[in-house]
Design a protein around this motif. Structure first.
Motif, PDB file in Angstrom:
ATOM      1  N   LEU A 148     -44.542  -1.365  -0.686  1.00 56.24           N
ATOM      2  CA  LEU A 148     -43.090  -1.069  -0.562  1.00 56.24           C
ATOM      3  C   LEU A 148     -42.689   0.260   0.019  1.00 56.24           C
ATOM      4  O   LEU A 148     -43.365   1.319  -0.420  1.00 56.24           O
ATOM      5  N   ARG A 149     -42.121   0.113   0.991  1.00 59.82           N
ATOM      6  CA  ARG A 149     -41.680   1.499   1.833  1.00 59.82           C
ATOM      7  C   ARG A 149     -40.064   1.686   1.789  1.00 59.82           C
ATOM      8  O   ARG A 149     -39.372   0.629   1.887  1.00 59.82           O
ATOM      9  N   ILE A 150     -39.824   2.928   2.068  1.00 62.81           N
ATOM     10  CA  ILE A 150     -38.338   3.295   1.991  1.00 62.81           C
ATOM     11  C   ILE A 150     -37.984   4.225   3.330  1.00 62.81           C
ATOM     12  O   ILE A 150     -39.160   4.890   3.820  1.00 62.81           O
ATOM     13  N   ARG A 151     -36.924   4.152   3.926  1.00 65.60           N
ATOM     14  CA  ARG A 151     -36.572   4.973   5.111  1.00 65.60           C
ATOM     15  C   ARG A 151     -35.061   5.564   4.970  1.00 65.60           C
ATOM     16  O   ARG A 151     -34.399   4.592   5.014  1.00 65.60           O
ATOM     17  N   LEU A 152     -35.056   6.789   5.133  1.00 66.83           N
ATOM     18  CA  LEU A 152     -33.355   7.029   5.159  1.00 66.83           C
ATOM     19  C   LEU A 152     -32.987   7.287   6.662  1.00 66.83           C
ATOM     20  O   LEU A 152     -33.708   7.680   7.484  1.00 66.83           O
ATOM     21  N   GLU A 153     -31.724   6.782   6.840  1.00 66.16           N
ATOM     22  CA  GLU A 153     -31.100   6.885   7.995  1.00 66.16           C
ATOM     23  C   GLU A 153     -29.743   7.627   7.765  1.00 66.16           C
ATOM     24  O   GLU A 153     -29.173   7.410   6.723  1.00 66.16           O
ATOM     25  N   ARG A 154     -29.042   8.279   8.659  1.00 66.56           N
ATOM     26  CA  ARG A 154     -27.936   9.171   8.612  1.00 66.56           C
ATOM     27  C   ARG A 154     -26.821   8.000   8.453  1.00 66.56           C
ATOM     28  O   ARG A 154     -26.570   7.157   9.218  1.00 66.56           O
ATOM     29  N   ALA A 155     -26.084   8.377   7.229  1.00 64.46           N
ATOM     30  CA  ALA A 155     -24.996   7.472   7.081  1.00 64.46           C
ATOM     31  C   ALA A 155     -23.436   8.088   7.346  1.00 64.46           C
ATOM     32  O   ALA A 155     -22.512   7.417   7.391  1.00 64.46           O
ATOM     33  N   GLY A 156     -23.426   9.315   7.746  1.00 63.05           N
ATOM     34  CA  GLY A 156     -22.263  10.201   8.188  1.00 63.05           C
ATOM     35  C   GLY A 156     -21.095  10.181   7.378  1.00 63.05           C
ATOM     36  O   GLY A 156     -19.975  10.538   7.848  1.00 63.05           O
ATOM     37  N   SER A 161     -26.044  12.754   3.569  1.00 63.19           N
ATOM     38  CA  SER A 161     -25.729  11.116   3.133  1.00 63.19           C
ATOM     39  C   SER A 161     -26.579  10.254   4.206  1.00 63.19           C
ATOM     40  O   SER A 161     -27.247  10.528   5.199  1.00 63.19           O
ATOM     41  N   ALA A 162     -27.198   9.225   3.290  1.00 61.62           N
ATOM     42  CA  ALA A 162     -28.134   8.428   4.007  1.00 61.62           C
ATOM     43  C   ALA A 162     -27.890   7.051   3.664  1.00 61.62           C
ATOM     44  O   ALA A 162     -27.388   6.427   2.565  1.00 61.62           O
ATOM     45  N   TYR A 163     -27.971   5.894   4.490  1.00 57.94           N
ATOM     46  CA  TYR A 163     -28.382   4.791   3.952  1.00 57.94           C
ATOM     47  C   TYR A 163     -29.891   4.285   3.812  1.00 57.94           C
ATOM     48  O   TYR A 163     -30.632   5.145   4.775  1.00 57.94           O
ATOM     49  N   VAL A 164     -30.256   3.394   3.264  1.00 62.33           N
ATOM     50  CA  VAL A 164     -31.799   3.270   2.776  1.00 62.33           C
ATOM     51  C   VAL A 164     -32.128   1.729   3.251  1.00 62.33           C
ATOM     52  O   VAL A 164     -31.699   0.660   2.966  1.00 62.33           O
ATOM     53  N   LYS A 165     -33.259   1.958   4.206  1.00 69.63           N
ATOM     54  CA  LYS A 165     -34.048   0.714   4.525  1.00 69.63           C
ATOM     55  C   LYS A 165     -35.293   0.362   3.538  1.00 69.63           C
ATOM     56  O   LYS A 165     -35.828   1.551   2.949  1.00 69.63           O
ATOM     57  N   VAL A 166     -35.388  -0.600   3.032  1.00 68.00           N
ATOM     58  CA  VAL A 166     -36.569  -0.994   2.203  1.00 68.00           C
ATOM     59  C   VAL A 166     -37.180  -2.236   2.731  1.00 68.00           C
ATOM     60  O   VAL A 166     -36.704  -3.008   2.929  1.00 68.00           O
ATOM     61  N   ASP A 167     -38.553  -1.777   2.817  1.00 66.58           N
ATOM     62  CA  ASP A 167     -39.278  -2.721   3.491  1.00 66.58           C
ATOM     63  C   ASP A 167     -40.340  -3.439   2.341  1.00 66.58           C
ATOM     64  O   ASP A 167     -41.064  -2.551   1.867  1.00 66.58           O
ATOM     65  N   LEU A 168     -40.386  -4.557   2.100  1.00 68.79           N
ATOM     66  CA  LEU A 168     -41.317  -5.170   1.320  1.00 68.79           C
ATOM     67  C   LEU A 168     -42.145  -6.110   1.884  1.00 68.79           C
ATOM     68  O   LEU A 168     -41.929  -6.988   2.628  1.00 68.79           O
ATOM     69  N   HIS A 169     -43.175  -6.202   1.073  1.00 67.84           N
ATOM     70  CA  HIS A 169     -44.424  -7.045   1.709  1.00 67.84           C
ATOM     71  C   HIS A 169     -45.083  -7.634   0.551  1.00 67.84           C
ATOM     72  O   HIS A 169     -45.915  -6.737   0.028  1.00 67.84           O
ATOM     73  N   ALA A 170     -45.097  -8.756   0.173  1.00 65.09           N
ATOM     74  CA  ALA A 170     -45.608  -9.426  -1.081  1.00 65.09           C
ATOM     75  C   ALA A 170     -46.835  -9.942  -0.458  1.00 65.09           C
ATOM     76  O   ALA A 170     -46.713 -11.198   0.186  1.00 65.09           O
ATOM     77  N   GLU A 177     -39.523  -9.093   3.321  1.00 60.16           N
ATOM     78  CA  GLU A 177     -38.215  -8.760   3.279  1.00 60.16           C
ATOM     79  C   GLU A 177     -37.660  -7.351   3.598  1.00 60.16           C
ATOM     80  O   GLU A 177     -38.456  -6.379   3.032  1.00 60.16           O
ATOM     81  N   ARG A 178     -36.593  -7.145   4.400  1.00 61.68           N
ATOM     82  CA  ARG A 178     -36.024  -6.005   4.635  1.00 61.68           C
ATOM     83  C   ARG A 178     -34.685  -6.033   4.061  1.00 61.68           C
ATOM     84  O   ARG A 178     -33.897  -6.806   4.433  1.00 61.68           O
ATOM     85  N   LEU A 179     -34.472  -4.876   3.304  1.00 61.59           N
ATOM     86  CA  LEU A 179     -33.207  -4.741   2.611  1.00 61.59           C
ATOM     87  C   LEU A 179     -32.462  -3.601   3.114  1.00 61.59           C
ATOM     88  O   LEU A 179     -33.448  -2.400   3.478  1.00 61.59           O
ATOM     89  N   VAL A 180     -31.420  -3.249   3.012  1.00 59.58           N
ATOM     90  CA  VAL A 180     -30.716  -2.085   3.546  1.00 59.58           C
ATOM     91  C   VAL A 180     -29.480  -1.918   2.555  1.00 59.58           C
ATOM     92  O   VAL A 180     -28.457  -2.792   2.006  1.00 59.58           O
ATOM     93  N   PHE A 181     -29.392  -0.749   1.893  1.00 64.27           N
ATOM     94  CA  PHE A 181     -28.503  -0.197   1.012  1.00 64.27           C
ATOM     95  C   PHE A 181     -27.511   0.805   1.772  1.00 64.27           C
ATOM     96  O   PHE A 181     -28.273   1.717   2.339  1.00 64.27           O
ATOM     97  N   SER A 182     -26.480   0.438   1.921  1.00 65.26           N
ATOM     98  CA  SER A 182     -25.359   1.178   2.792  1.00 65.26           C
ATOM     99  C   SER A 182     -25.249   2.601   2.080  1.00 65.26           C
ATOM    100  O   SER A 182     -24.789   3.505   2.861  1.00 65.26           O
ATOM    101  N   GLY A 183     -24.987   2.891   0.673  1.00 64.71           N
ATOM    102  CA  GLY A 183     -24.569   3.840   0.258  1.00 64.71           C
ATOM    103  C   GLY A 183     -23.223   4.043   0.670  1.00 64.71           C
ATOM    104  O   GLY A 183     -22.265   2.875   0.649  1.00 64.71           O
ATOM    105  N   ASP A 184     -22.716   5.039   0.825  1.00 61.73           N
ATOM    106  CA  ASP A 184     -21.378   5.198   1.508  1.00 61.73           C
ATOM    107  C   ASP A 184     -21.531   5.653   3.110  1.00 61.73           C
ATOM    108  O   ASP A 184     -22.052   6.492   3.237  1.00 61.73           O
ATOM    109  N   LEU A 185     -20.925   4.693   3.885  1.00 61.88           N
ATOM    110  CA  LEU A 185     -20.839   4.971   5.244  1.00 61.88           C
ATOM    111  C   LEU A 185     -19.704   5.778   5.725  1.00 61.88           C
ATOM    112  O   LEU A 185     -18.421   5.554   5.139  1.00 61.88           O
TER     113      LEU A 185
END
Length: 464
Positions: A148-156, A161-170, A177-185
């Motif tokens: 399970l990994r996470i990565r923050l990117e600028r949300a502006g 502020s950041a949106y969150v990439k989540v990388d999962l490998h079972a 699965e790659r998930l993205v939580f936008s937070g507030d863009l």
């Protein structure tokens, strides 16, 4: 097919209280945000302590990720720590500096004014806080079952502020699965924010929908509207009262007011710009320290010797006594002024004093530059102003004779076009989109827009 489960503990049906728990397995979960409920999202039959108490599963948590430090995304942190959570709390490097003033203020308002207890909580938070750099993967779990990994990117949205990439490998199931939580863009026209860039791909996107049914005015239009409001104050000796959150909106308004004063000539030189919020003043200082995270336009202004968050016309009000004196001074005199005061939705704070004193006079103005959630005094003022009605503030019913205006272009949230563009610019579009952080009409409108965007492509839209 996704192998994950997302449980929403807030922000799924309303605009506040964002809190989303991602389960990779029943024993391993990640929490994204932990915010307070506000406005209509507050359950009237429950007191604040009962509604905000953390009673969901924390034993499985391997981490909490904070997308940004607005209170509706971080305000339940004291409750989470009180429930016994001692795991890592991830956020961007700028958010790590902005978080402590927000939480200390929330503690004073909702918990205690005991400096020793606030200090103990801050020390605990500091031990658990893990600042992350934008654009780098950070691994939380890596064993024979799961990575399970996470990565923050600028949300502006606001600084940090950041949106969150989540990388999962079972690994045992050989499923990813790659998930993205936008937070507030953020909106793309903010002068103090770098506009968000869309991720390359996402299997599941958890997308905010605050302005999913609206489109903002352009930056030139909103600046013209702000100029017109100030010119009205200059001509009538009135005050423009701007309810604004202490972080984000306040700094952006100061940036544009400094530019208008610079261009405006002599009449504008006598305009006072008053920030009546010790918390906002503290954020202004932190923003100035974090100028390396400002976009190129703002840094260029600094190089020219301009100081958009610290200029000659800017006055900061600190103590409560100074606050009362300032309200009295502006009511008695014909001195034109712009007052920026919290809270942004008029749910409390110093802005209430100004409105109680000024709403009944035609020479004054109320200028809304941010979203007013249903059930807040801000939304009621917007509604009642249309029929010259009345509003109740601090137990007093006040007639609305002042000019009331709303400039949507100053919203720190992306509008419908920008939200759709966030999806459209991905190289590989999500198969599942979960709409959160929006009223029902906004989620429905954005869902319809997404359905049109996808046309014949398969997609599951949840919450629209």
């Amino acid at each position: 097919m996704e192998f994950t489960t997302i449980v929403h503990h807030g922000g799924a049906q309303g605009v506040t209280g964002s809190c989303h728990q991602l389960y990779a397995t029943p024993e391993c979960s990640l929490l994204v945000d932990c915010g307070l409920f506000q406005g209509r999202d507050v359950a009237p039959q429950l007191d604040s302590l009962t509604q905000h108490r953390v009673e969901f599963d924390i034993a499985s948590l391997v981490g909490l990720v904070i997308t940004h430090v607005h209170i509706d995304h971080v305000g339940r942190l004291p409750y989470l720590l009180a429930a016994g959570y001692r795991g890592p709390i991830f956020c961007s490097q700028p958010s790590a500096q902005l978080l402590f003033p927000v939480i200390e203020d929330a503690l004073r308002v909702g918990f205690t004014r005991d400096a020793e207890l606030i200090g103990q909580f801050s020390n605990q938070l500091e031990q658990q806080l893990v600042p992350l750099r934008y654009g780098r993967w950070h691994t939380l779990v890596d064993d024979k079952e799961l990575r399970l990994r996470i990565r923050l990117e600028r949300a502006g949205h606001i600084l940090g502020s950041a949106y969150v990439k989540v990388d999962l490998h079972a690994r045992r199931l050989n499923r990813r699965e790659r998930l993205v939580f936008s937070g507030d863009l953020g909106a793309r026209c903010s002068p103090l924010m770098t506009a968000p860039r869309s991720p390359h791909r996402a299997d599941t996107l958890v997308l905010e929908a605050t302005y999913g049914d609206r489109r903002h005015t352009q930056r030139e239009q909103r600046t013209a509207q702000l100029r017109e409001s100030v010119e009205h104050a200059l001509a009538n000796g009135g005050t423009v009262v701007v309810p604004a959150f202490s972080i984000g909106r306040t700094q952006e308004l100061l940036y544009e007011l400094e530019d208008l004063i610079e261009q405006g000539g002599e009449p504008w030189r006598r305009l006072e710009v008053i920030v009546d919020s010790p918390l906002a003043a503290r954020f202004n200082r932190i923003y100035r320290r974090l100028r390396d995270f400002w976009p190129a336009e703002a840094r260029k202004r600094l190089r020219r010797g301009r100081h958009p968050l610290s200029f000659a016309n800017l006055v900061t009000v600190d103590s409560h006594a100074e606050h009362l004196q300032t309200v009295d001074y502006l009511v008695r005199t014909l001195r034109p002024a712009v007052v920026i005061a919290a809270s942004g939705m008029i749910t409390g704070g110093r802005v209430v004093s100004y409105l109680r004193a000024m709403l009944g006079e035609e020479r004054h103005q109320v200028l809304f530059v941010g979203y007013q959630a249903e059930g807040t005094p801000g939304r009621e003022i917007q509604r009642q102003a249309e029929c010259s009605g009345m509003v109740e503030l601090a137990g007093e019913r006040i007639p609305i004779r002042a000019r009331v205006r709303t400039i949507s272009g100053y919203s720190a949230h992306a509008d419908q076009t920008e939200l759709l563009g966030f999806v459209k610019r991905m190289k590989r579009w999500p198969r599942r989109i979960i709409l959160v952080h929006g009223e029902q009409a906004a989620r429905r409108a954005l869902g319809e827009g997404l359905a049109q965007l996808y046309a014949r492509r398969p997609v599951q839209i949840v919450g629209g």
